[in-house]
Write a protein that holds these residues in place. Structure first.
Motif, PDB file in Angstrom:
ATOM      1  N   GLU A  68       1.781  15.137  19.315  1.00  0.00           N
ATOM      2  CA  GLU A  68       2.084  13.854  18.683  1.00  0.00           C
ATOM      3  C   GLU A  68       3.589  13.587  18.666  1.00  0.00           C
ATOM      4  O   GLU A  68       4.032  12.467  18.919  1.00  0.00           O
ATOM      5  CB  GLU A  68       1.523  13.828  17.263  1.00  0.00           C
ATOM      6  N   GLU A  69       4.400  14.620  18.373  1.00  0.00           N
ATOM      7  CA  GLU A  69       5.850  14.457  18.370  1.00  0.00           C
ATOM      8  C   GLU A  69       6.361  14.129  19.774  1.00  0.00           C
ATOM      9  O   GLU A  69       7.232  13.265  19.937  1.00  0.00           O
ATOM     10  CB  GLU A  69       6.513  15.732  17.841  1.00  0.00           C
ATOM     11  N   ASN A  70       5.844  14.814  20.774  1.00  0.00           N
ATOM     12  CA  ASN A  70       6.254  14.533  22.154  1.00  0.00           C
ATOM     13  C   ASN A  70       5.861  13.122  22.561  1.00  0.00           C
ATOM     14  O   ASN A  70       6.621  12.436  23.252  1.00  0.00           O
ATOM     15  CB  ASN A  70       5.635  15.544  23.113  1.00  0.00           C
ATOM     16  N   LEU A  71       4.702  12.676  22.115  1.00  0.00           N
ATOM     17  CA  LEU A  71       4.260  11.318  22.417  1.00  0.00           C
ATOM     18  C   LEU A  71       5.180  10.291  21.758  1.00  0.00           C
ATOM     19  O   LEU A  71       5.586   9.316  22.379  1.00  0.00           O
ATOM     20  CB  LEU A  71       2.813  11.121  21.948  1.00  0.00           C
ATOM     21  N   LYS A  72       5.541  10.530  20.506  1.00  0.00           N
ATOM     22  CA  LYS A  72       6.455   9.621  19.800  1.00  0.00           C
ATOM     23  C   LYS A  72       7.811   9.564  20.502  1.00  0.00           C
ATOM     24  O   LYS A  72       8.380   8.486  20.687  1.00  0.00           O
ATOM     25  CB  LYS A  72       6.647  10.068  18.351  1.00  0.00           C
ATOM     26  N   LYS A  73       8.319  10.727  20.903  1.00  0.00           N
ATOM     27  CA  LYS A  73       9.611  10.775  21.593  1.00  0.00           C
ATOM     28  C   LYS A  73       9.561  10.012  22.903  1.00  0.00           C
ATOM     29  O   LYS A  73      10.482   9.270  23.232  1.00  0.00           O
ATOM     30  CB  LYS A  73      10.029  12.224  21.842  1.00  0.00           C
ATOM     31  N   SER A  74       8.488  10.211  23.661  1.00  0.00           N
ATOM     32  CA  SER A  74       8.401   9.534  24.951  1.00  0.00           C
ATOM     33  C   SER A  74       8.260   8.020  24.777  1.00  0.00           C
ATOM     34  O   SER A  74       8.827   7.248  25.546  1.00  0.00           O
ATOM     35  CB  SER A  74       7.241  10.085  25.775  1.00  0.00           C
ATOM     36  N   VAL A  75       7.546   7.578  23.746  1.00  0.00           N
ATOM     37  CA  VAL A  75       7.415   6.146  23.490  1.00  0.00           C
ATOM     38  C   VAL A  75       8.756   5.561  23.084  1.00  0.00           C
ATOM     39  O   VAL A  75       9.154   4.489  23.549  1.00  0.00           O
ATOM     40  CB  VAL A  75       6.328   5.882  22.414  1.00  0.00           C
ATOM     41  N   LEU A  76       9.505   6.262  22.229  1.00  0.00           N
ATOM     42  CA  LEU A  76      10.822   5.790  21.805  1.00  0.00           C
ATOM     43  C   LEU A  76      11.795   5.713  22.986  1.00  0.00           C
ATOM     44  O   LEU A  76      12.548   4.760  23.116  1.00  0.00           O
ATOM     45  CB  LEU A  76      11.381   6.685  20.705  1.00  0.00           C
ATOM     46  N   GLU A  77      11.746   6.726  23.851  1.00  0.00           N
ATOM     47  CA  GLU A  77      12.605   6.715  25.023  1.00  0.00           C
ATOM     48  C   GLU A  77      12.243   5.572  25.972  1.00  0.00           C
ATOM     49  O   GLU A  77      13.114   4.926  26.543  1.00  0.00           O
ATOM     50  CB  GLU A  77      12.521   8.044  25.771  1.00  0.00           C
ATOM     51  N   TYR A  78      10.966   5.296  26.100  1.00  0.00           N
ATOM     52  CA  TYR A  78      10.511   4.201  26.941  1.00  0.00           C
ATOM     53  C   TYR A  78      10.961   2.848  26.363  1.00  0.00           C
ATOM     54  O   TYR A  78      11.387   1.964  27.094  1.00  0.00           O
ATOM     55  CB  TYR A  78       8.990   4.227  27.080  1.00  0.00           C
ATOM     56  N   LEU A  79      10.890   2.703  25.057  1.00  0.00           N
ATOM     57  CA  LEU A  79      11.291   1.453  24.413  1.00  0.00           C
ATOM     58  C   LEU A  79      12.801   1.234  24.488  1.00  0.00           C
ATOM     59  O   LEU A  79      13.271   0.105  24.530  1.00  0.00           O
ATOM     60  CB  LEU A  79      10.811   1.426  22.959  1.00  0.00           C
ATOM     61  N   LYS A  80      13.579   2.315  24.488  1.00  0.00           N
ATOM     62  CA  LYS A  80      15.022   2.208  24.595  1.00  0.00           C
ATOM     63  C   LYS A  80      15.444   1.693  25.975  1.00  0.00           C
ATOM     64  O   LYS A  80      16.481   1.058  26.125  1.00  0.00           O
ATOM     65  CB  LYS A  80      15.691   3.556  24.329  1.00  0.00           C
ATOM     66  N   GLN A  81      14.640   1.946  26.962  1.00  0.00           N
ATOM     67  CA  GLN A  81      14.970   1.518  28.331  1.00  0.00           C
ATOM     68  C   GLN A  81      14.651   0.080  28.448  1.00  0.00           C
ATOM     69  O   GLN A  81      15.032  -0.862  28.667  1.00  0.00           O
ATOM     70  CB  GLN A  81      14.152   2.273  29.361  1.00  0.00           C
TER      71      GLN A  81
END
Length: 154
Positions: A141-154
């Motif tokens: 779940e933490e990895n999923l949250k991180k990847s979503v946040l990184e995707y949104l930052k782009q």
């Protein structure tokens, strides 16, 4: 002069090769234990690996789903991630050790896992340990949250 250098180089290479052979099976030894996969209907596959000698391992495989290949045989180290089992002339089995995923595969008549047919077996302690499952779920779940946040930052 060249002859001495060549001899020295050969002796050095032989020493390095023999030194590596002494520790080649340590990785396989870390994979000894009980491995399982539980299907949705309650059936299971289970594999036990135990070291007998430097190059031999006792392999016990059972499947409540498919009892055709239940066995208790000696396996011989074939490579750094394969154990070879030949119970009869017409059958050969391999135990494929996947160090990256911390899992094993029991393979019949082929030496590399097929993603469709072969089942990935996990450590029995992981499957039946609820605390470990919760910890792994939190990590996912933490990895999923991180990847979503990184995707949104782009």
């Amino acid at each position: 002069m060249e002859n001495r250098k060549t001899k020295f180089l050969m002796v050095l290479l032989i020493c390095i090769f023999n030194f590596n052979l002494c520790f080649a099976h340590e990785k396989i030894d870390t994979m000894c234990g009980i491995w399982s996969y539980v299907y949705g209907d309650g059936s299971y596959d289970s594999l036990a690996i135990e070291k007998i000698s430097f190059t031999e391992y006792l392999i016990m495989y059972t499947s409540s789903y498919d009892r055709v290949h239940d066995m208790l045989e000696k396996g011989v180290v074939f490579s750094k991630n394969l154990i070879y089992i030949k119970p009869s002339d017409d059958e050969e089995f391999f135990v494929y050790l996947d160090y990256d995923r911390d899992s094993v595969y029991f393979l019949w008549n082929h030496s590399f896992p097929d993603s469709y047919y072969d089942v990935e077996l996990k450590r029995a302690s992981e499957i039946f340990n609820d605390e470990y499952k919760q910890k792994k779920q939190q990590e996912v779940e933490e990895n999923l949250k991180k990847s979503v946040l990184e995707y949104l930052k782009q």
